[in-house]
Design an enzyme around this catalytic site. Structure first.
Site, PDB file in Angstrom:
ATOM      1  N   TRP A  10       0.820  -1.222   0.000  1.00 12.30           N
ATOM      2  CA  TRP A  10       0.000   0.000   0.000  1.00 12.30           C
ATOM      3  C   TRP A  10       0.854   1.272   0.000  1.00 12.30           C
ATOM      4  O   TRP A  10       0.329   2.365  -0.191  1.00 12.30           O
ATOM      5  CB  TRP A  10      -0.900   0.029   1.241  1.00 12.30           C
ATOM      6  CG  TRP A  10      -2.001  -0.988   1.223  1.00 12.30           C
ATOM      7  CD1 TRP A  10      -2.219  -1.976   0.280  1.00 12.30           C
ATOM      8  CD2 TRP A  10      -3.037  -1.148   2.206  1.00 12.30           C
ATOM      9  NE1 TRP A  10      -3.322  -2.717   0.629  1.00 12.30           N
ATOM     10  CE2 TRP A  10      -3.849  -2.226   1.803  1.00 12.30           C
ATOM     11  CE3 TRP A  10      -3.365  -0.479   3.386  1.00 12.30           C
ATOM     12  CZ2 TRP A  10      -4.957  -2.657   2.536  1.00 12.30           C
ATOM     13  CZ3 TRP A  10      -4.460  -0.898   4.119  1.00 12.30           C
ATOM     14  CH2 TRP A  10      -5.249  -1.976   3.686  1.00 12.30           C
ATOM     15  N   HIS A  99      13.018  -2.413  -1.196  1.00 14.65           N
ATOM     16  CA  HIS A  99      12.196  -1.816  -2.254  1.00 14.65           C
ATOM     17  C   HIS A  99      12.976  -0.652  -2.872  1.00 14.65           C
ATOM     18  O   HIS A  99      13.680   0.083  -2.159  1.00 14.65           O
ATOM     19  CB  HIS A  99      10.872  -1.327  -1.663  1.00 14.65           C
ATOM     20  CG  HIS A  99       9.868  -0.967  -2.714  1.00 14.65           C
ATOM     21  ND1 HIS A  99       9.946   0.203  -3.427  1.00 14.65           N
ATOM     22  CD2 HIS A  99       8.797  -1.637  -3.200  1.00 14.65           C
ATOM     23  CE1 HIS A  99       8.946   0.243  -4.301  1.00 14.65           C
ATOM     24  NE2 HIS A  99       8.235  -0.864  -4.185  1.00 14.65           N
ATOM     25  N   GLU A 101      12.139   2.192  -3.768  1.00 12.14           N
ATOM     26  CA  GLU A 101      11.858   3.515  -3.186  1.00 12.14           C
ATOM     27  C   GLU A 101      12.673   3.730  -1.915  1.00 12.14           C
ATOM     28  O   GLU A 101      13.120   4.841  -1.633  1.00 12.14           O
ATOM     29  CB  GLU A 101      10.348   3.655  -2.921  1.00 12.14           C
ATOM     30  CG  GLU A 101       9.586   3.838  -4.235  1.00 12.14           C
ATOM     31  CD  GLU A 101       8.141   3.379  -4.188  1.00 12.14           C
ATOM     32  OE1 GLU A 101       7.592   3.163  -3.104  1.00 12.14           O
ATOM     33  OE2 GLU A 101       7.562   3.218  -5.286  1.00 12.14           O
ATOM     34  N   SER A 217       3.754  -2.235 -12.193  1.00  7.82           N
ATOM     35  CA  SER A 217       2.535  -2.011 -12.971  1.00  7.82           C
ATOM     36  C   SER A 217       1.814  -3.306 -13.332  1.00  7.82           C
ATOM     37  O   SER A 217       1.225  -3.416 -14.410  1.00  7.82           O
ATOM     38  CB  SER A 217       2.832  -1.174 -14.217  1.00  7.82           C
ATOM     39  OG  SER A 217       3.359   0.083 -13.845  1.00  7.82           O
ATOM     40  N   GLY A 238       1.627  -2.675  -6.351  1.00  3.50           N
ATOM     41  CA  GLY A 238       1.513  -1.364  -5.725  1.00  3.50           C
ATOM     42  C   GLY A 238       0.130  -0.775  -5.975  1.00  3.50           C
ATOM     43  O   GLY A 238      -0.850  -1.100  -5.304  1.00  3.50           O
ATOM     44  N   GLY A 239       0.030   0.078  -6.983  1.00  2.00           N
ATOM     45  CA  GLY A 239      -1.207   0.816  -7.276  1.00  2.00           C
ATOM     46  C   GLY A 239      -2.463  -0.043  -7.299  1.00  2.00           C
ATOM     47  O   GLY A 239      -3.488   0.311  -6.695  1.00  2.00           O
TER      48      GLY A 239
END
Ligand code: PEP
Length: 254
Positions: A10, A99, A101, A217, A238-239
């Site tokens: 999330w 990750h 990020e 994605s 993710g999204g």
């Protein structure tokens, strides 16, 4: 036999009431529509929601809770940090480490990640260890060297017993949150390469038994094709993990 896993990351999204509503929709849809799915499902919300989300998940089913990070330290004067043992004590079974990020925005390098892996494993958590190349690295045809180095420096210092607990996620940075997915052939090529590296570092059995997820994605439209590849054992999402219908469709892709 390795497990199929669909994990939802999330990131720093949703309030607790929004997260609880999302989980309730997902568990209802999965119970109604996805009883045949072979996937284990790991929900990775922000730290403050872990306990509440864990309590809301049906016990004994495919659902598990994971964190998005943990400290490399066991305990002590490290203001703002969350230890692996704390995570384990609130019902967490998995933790995402490395990750892109966190590597990019929080400067997490292989040395730090090695320590975090040890801390997670020491507390009985299963690490979901992320690797993946940038667009620049791919365009320079250095993807395999890059991933091989990430695995060697970050992960392959673990003992056989420790490595048994690890899930790997291949996440090409250029595909994360960009809407650009790796083709199933591109994903399969790298996943097969990762499995080969595991066989070299450990043995054929370890390679065969390691779950390797694809992330970048992945969505309700492309999950089935990606998961049909022989070395793709699921996804780190993710999204699309923030939308109950999409996430359920991804779970149903197994
Ligand atoms: C991720 O951040 O792990 C990820 C794969 O994100 P997205 O699915 O949004 O690309």
């Amino acid at each position: 036999m390795r497990q199929n896993i669909v994990a939802g990351n999330w990131k720093m999204n949703l309030t607790l009431p929004e997260g609880l509503a999302l989980v309730s929709e997902i568990t209802n849809m999965v119970t109604d529509e996805a009883t045949g799915s072979t996937a284990q499902v790991v929900i990775c919300p922000p730290f403050p929601y872990l306990s509440a989300i864990d309590k809301q998940l049906p016990q004994g089913g495919p659902f598990h809770v994971g964190a998005q990070n943990c400290s490399q330290k066991e305990s002590g004067a490290y203001t703002g940090e969350v230890s692996a043992k704390m995570l384990q004590s609130v019902g967490c079974e998995y933790v995402i480490l490395g990750h892109s990020e966190r590597r990019q925005y929080f400067r997490e390098d292989d040395e730090l990640l090695s320590q975090k892996l040890k801390a997670a494993l020491g507390a009985g958590l299963k690490p979901i260890f992320c690797v993946g190349e940038s667009l620049e690295t791919r365009e320079m045809n250095e993807t395999f060297d890059y991933i091989s180095k990430q695995l060697k420096d970050g992960l392959f210092h673990l003992s056989n017993e420790e490595f048994d607990q690890v899930v790997i996620a291949y996440e090409p940075i250029w595909a994360i949150g960009t809407g650009k997915t790796a083709t199933s052939a591109q994903a399969q090529e790298v996943h097969a390469f990762i499995r080969e590296q595991i066989a070299r570092a450990y043995d054929a059995e370890a390679a065969e038994n390691t779950t390797i997820l694809y992330g970048g994605s992945c969505n309700a439209q492309n999950a089935r094709e990606l998961f049909s590849q022989p070395d793709v054992d699921g996804g780190l999402i993710g999204g699309a993990s923030l939308k109950s219908r999409d996430f359920t469709e991804i779970i149903k892709s197994f």
